[in-house]
Design a protein around this motif. Structure first.
Motif, short mmCIF file in Angstrom:
data_model
loop_
_atom_site.label_atom_id
_atom_site.label_comp_id
_atom_site.label_asym_id
_atom_site.label_seq_id
_atom_site.Cartn_x
_atom_site.Cartn_y
_atom_site.Cartn_z
N VAL A 174 0.83 -1.21 0.00
CA VAL A 174 0.00 0.00 0.00
C VAL A 174 0.86 1.25 0.00
N LEU A 175 0.32 2.28 -0.61
CA LEU A 175 0.97 3.58 -0.62
C LEU A 175 0.98 4.14 0.80
N ILE A 176 2.04 4.81 1.16
CA ILE A 176 2.06 5.49 2.46
C ILE A 176 1.16 6.73 2.33
N PRO A 177 0.18 6.89 3.22
CA PRO A 177 -0.73 8.04 3.08
C PRO A 177 0.05 9.36 3.02
N ARG A 178 -0.37 10.23 2.10
CA ARG A 178 0.33 11.51 1.91
C ARG A 178 -0.40 12.64 2.63
N PRO A 179 0.34 13.63 3.08
CA PRO A 179 -0.32 14.76 3.76
C PRO A 179 -1.31 15.50 2.87
N GLU A 180 -1.03 15.56 1.54
CA GLU A 180 -1.99 16.29 0.69
C GLU A 180 -3.35 15.57 0.65
N THR A 181 -3.29 14.24 0.74
CA THR A 181 -4.54 13.48 0.70
C THR A 181 -5.40 13.77 1.95
N SER A 210 -11.58 9.43 -5.06
CA SER A 210 -10.44 8.62 -5.50
C SER A 210 -9.14 9.41 -5.55
N ASN A 211 -8.09 8.74 -5.08
CA ASN A 211 -6.73 9.22 -5.30
C ASN A 211 -6.06 8.13 -6.14
N PRO A 212 -6.33 8.15 -7.45
CA PRO A 212 -5.83 7.04 -8.28
C PRO A 212 -4.35 7.24 -8.62
N PRO A 213 -3.72 6.25 -9.25
CA PRO A 213 -2.35 6.46 -9.71
C PRO A 213 -2.35 7.61 -10.71
N TYR A 214 -1.44 8.58 -10.55
CA TYR A 214 -1.42 9.68 -11.53
C TYR A 214 -0.02 10.18 -11.88
N VAL A 215 1.02 9.51 -11.40
CA VAL A 215 2.38 9.93 -11.74
C VAL A 215 2.73 9.28 -13.09
N LYS A 216 3.10 10.12 -14.07
CA LYS A 216 3.40 9.57 -15.40
C LYS A 216 4.77 8.90 -15.39
N TYR A 218 11.86 12.17 -11.41
CA TYR A 218 11.87 13.18 -10.33
C TYR A 218 11.52 12.58 -8.98
N MET A 219 11.23 11.29 -8.96
CA MET A 219 10.79 10.69 -7.70
C MET A 219 12.00 10.28 -6.85
N HIS A 220 11.80 10.33 -5.52
CA HIS A 220 12.87 9.91 -4.63
C HIS A 220 13.01 8.39 -4.65
N ASN A 260 13.26 6.36 -2.25
CA ASN A 260 12.41 5.64 -1.29
C ASN A 260 11.01 5.37 -1.85
N VAL A 261 10.52 6.28 -2.70
CA VAL A 261 9.21 6.07 -3.33
C VAL A 261 9.36 5.05 -4.47
N LEU A 262 10.32 5.35 -5.33
CA LEU A 262 10.54 4.57 -6.55
C LEU A 262 10.82 3.09 -6.27
N ASN A 318 1.80 -0.08 -8.94
CA ASN A 318 0.43 -0.05 -9.48
C ASN A 318 -0.47 0.95 -8.75
N ALA A 319 0.04 1.53 -7.66
CA ALA A 319 -0.73 2.56 -6.96
C ALA A 319 -0.29 3.97 -7.38
N LEU A 320 0.81 4.03 -8.11
CA LEU A 320 1.41 5.34 -8.40
C LEU A 320 1.44 5.74 -9.87
N TYR A 321 1.83 4.79 -10.72
CA TYR A 321 2.22 5.20 -12.07
C TYR A 321 1.20 4.85 -13.14
N PHE A 377 -11.64 14.07 -6.51
CA PHE A 377 -10.43 13.47 -7.07
C PHE A 377 -9.18 14.15 -6.54
N GLU A 378 -8.12 13.35 -6.37
CA GLU A 378 -6.78 13.94 -6.28
C GLU A 378 -6.17 13.78 -7.67
N ILE A 379 -5.42 14.79 -8.12
CA ILE A 379 -4.93 14.78 -9.51
C ILE A 379 -3.44 15.15 -9.62
N1 GLN Z 1 1.28 12.27 -4.51
C1 GLN Z 1 1.86 10.97 -4.69
C2 GLN Z 1 3.37 11.08 -4.86
O1 GLN Z 1 3.86 12.06 -5.31
C3 GLN Z 1 1.23 10.29 -5.87
C4 GLN Z 1 -0.08 9.73 -5.51
C5 GLN Z 1 -0.79 9.09 -6.64
O2 GLN Z 1 -0.24 8.70 -7.69
N2 GLN Z 1 -2.01 8.96 -6.47
O3 GLN Z 1 4.09 10.18 -4.49
#
Ligand code: GLN
Length: 308
Positions: free
Chosen positions: A97-104, A196-202, A208-210, A212-214, A220-223, A253-255
Motif C-alpha cells: 500500500v501507498l504510504i498516506p500523503r499529507p496532501e490526501t 479517489s486518489n488514483p495512480p497519476y504519476v506519469k 523526479y521521484m525519490h 524511497n518512493v521509486l 500499481n498505486a502510483l504510475y 479526485f486527487e490529480i
Molecule cells: N502524490 C503521490 C506522490 O507524489 C502520488 C499519488 C498518486 O499517484 N495517487 O508520491
C-alpha cells in the motif's frame, strides 16, 4: 555496531544519526529518527533529556541495527515501523500500500466538509473509495461522517487485507471488495459520493521521484502511462455518469497538477457541474470536487488556496 558507545538513550540516539548522516539531508534524518523512536519504542524527543537511566536491551539494539540497514537502502521509515498516521489516526502500512500523503488529508477534509454541507437531514450517505489502498480515505470518512456507508475497492488483494485490518483497528465498518475500476464490471449499487486518489504519476515523471518512493512503494498505486494520463478519471467518470453515482451526488479526485485543465474538461464534458479545483499546501492544483446534476454555475473553476 560501529560507533555505538553504550546502550543509553543518548548514545543510541546520536549513533542512529551518525550512521545515516551521509545518506539523508539533516532535516529528513531528524524527522525519520523522531518517527522511528516514537513509533517503535514510544520514546518522545523530550525523553532523550528526561530519561537519563533508560537503557536499550540487546534485542532492541539488533532491531535498531536492522532498521539502520534498511534506511541505508532508502526504505521508507513507515514500512520499517509498519505505521503511518493519517488525520491523527493510525494506519498499518506495508509495501502493498501507498504510504498516506499529507496532501490526501486535505482531500479528505474537503470531502468531509462538502458532504456534511451537501447531504442534510441525516440522510444515509453511500460513499465509494476507488483504489482504496491502505483504506485511509474511506476509513477516515467513515469515522467522521456518522450517517455514512462506505465501500472501498482496489485491484490488489494484499492491499485490501491491510485496509480491512485498518478498518478494524480504527473501529469502523467499511466493506472492501477486490474490483478493478478499469475492468468491464458493472456495479449493482450506486453511491452518493465517489472519491479517489488514483495512480497519476506519469512514467516520464519517475525521474523526479525519490529512491524511497521509486524502489519501495507499489508501482500499481502510483504510475500510469504517459499516453493515458486520464485513464482512471475517464473510467470513474464514465461509470459515475452511467449510474454508479446518484444524481446530485458528489465526486472528489486527487490529480496530477499538470492535468488540471484535462480533468476539468473531462468532468465538464461528462456533464458534471459545480466543478471546483483546489490547491494543495504547496500551491499546486491537486483536488477536484464536482456534482452530478443540473448546473447552478456550470463551468466555473474556483481556485482555492487551501482545502481546509
Ligand atoms: N502524490 C503521490 C506522490 O507524489 C502520488 C499519488 C498518486 O499517484 N495517487 O508520491
Amino acid at each position: 555496531m560501529k560507533g555505538l558507545k553504550d546502550n543509553s538513550l543518548q548514545s543510541v540516539w546520536r549513533w542512529f544519526y551518525e550512521s545515516l548522516k551521509n545518506k539523508y539531508p539533516d532535516y529528513e534524518l531528524k524527522s525519520v529518527r523522531k518517527i522511528f523512536f516514537e513509533d517503535v519504542f514510544d520514546l518522545m524527543e523530550t525523553d532523550f533529556v528526561l530519561k537519563k537511566d533508560y537503557r536499550f536491551t540487546e534485542t532492541e539494539i539488533v532491531k535498531i541495527i536492522k532498521a539502520i540497514n534498511k534506511l541505508e537502502r532508502y526504505m521508507p521509515v513507515q514500512y520499517i515501523t509498519g505505521k503511518a498516521f493519517f488525520l491523527n489516526n493510525l494506519f498499518e502500512v506495508n509495501e502493498n500500500v501507498l504510504i498516506p500523503r499529507p496532501e490526501t488529508e486535505d482531500l479528505v477534509l474537503l470531502a468531509i466538509k462538502s458532504i456534511k454541507n451537501h447531504f442534510k437531514n441525516n440522510k444515509i450517505v453511500k460513499i465509494l473509495d476507488v483504489g482504496t489502498g491502505s483504506g485511509c480515505i474511506g476509513i477516515s470518512l467513515a469515522k467522521e461522517i456518522k450517517n455514512s456507508v462506505v465501500h472501498g475497492i482496489d485491484n490488489c488483494r494484499e492491499a485490501l487485507e491491510t485496509a480491512k485490518k485498518n478498518a478494524n483497528n480504527n473501529e469502523v465498518e467499511v466493506s472492501f471488495k477486490l474490483l478493478d475500476i478499469l475492468g468491464s464490471i458493472s456495479f449493482s449499487e450506486s453511491y452518493d459520493v465517489i472519491i479517489s486518489n488514483p495512480p497519476y504519476v506519469k512514467d516520464s515523471e519517475k525521474q523526479y521521484m525519490h529512491k524511497n518512493v521509486l524502489n519501495y512503494e507499489p508501482s500499481n498505486a502510483l504510475y500510469i502511462k504517459d499516453s493515458e494520463p486520464l485513464i482512471f478519471y475517464n473510467a470513474i467518470c464514465d461509470k459515475a455518469s452511467k449510474g454508479l453515482l446518484t444524481d446530485n451526488g458528489l465526486i472528489f479526485f486527487e490529480i496530477n497538477e499538470h492535468h488540471k485543465d484535462d480533468v476539468f474538461n473531462l468532468l465538464k464534458q461528462m456533464g458534471f457541474t459545480d466543478i471546483e479545483v483546489y490547491n494543495d499546501f504547496r500551491s499546486k492544483p491537486r483536488f477536484f470536487k464536482a456534482r452530478k446534476g443540473l448546473s447552478t454555475h456550470q463551468g466555473r473553476v474556483k481556485q482555492v488556496n487551501k482545502a481546509k
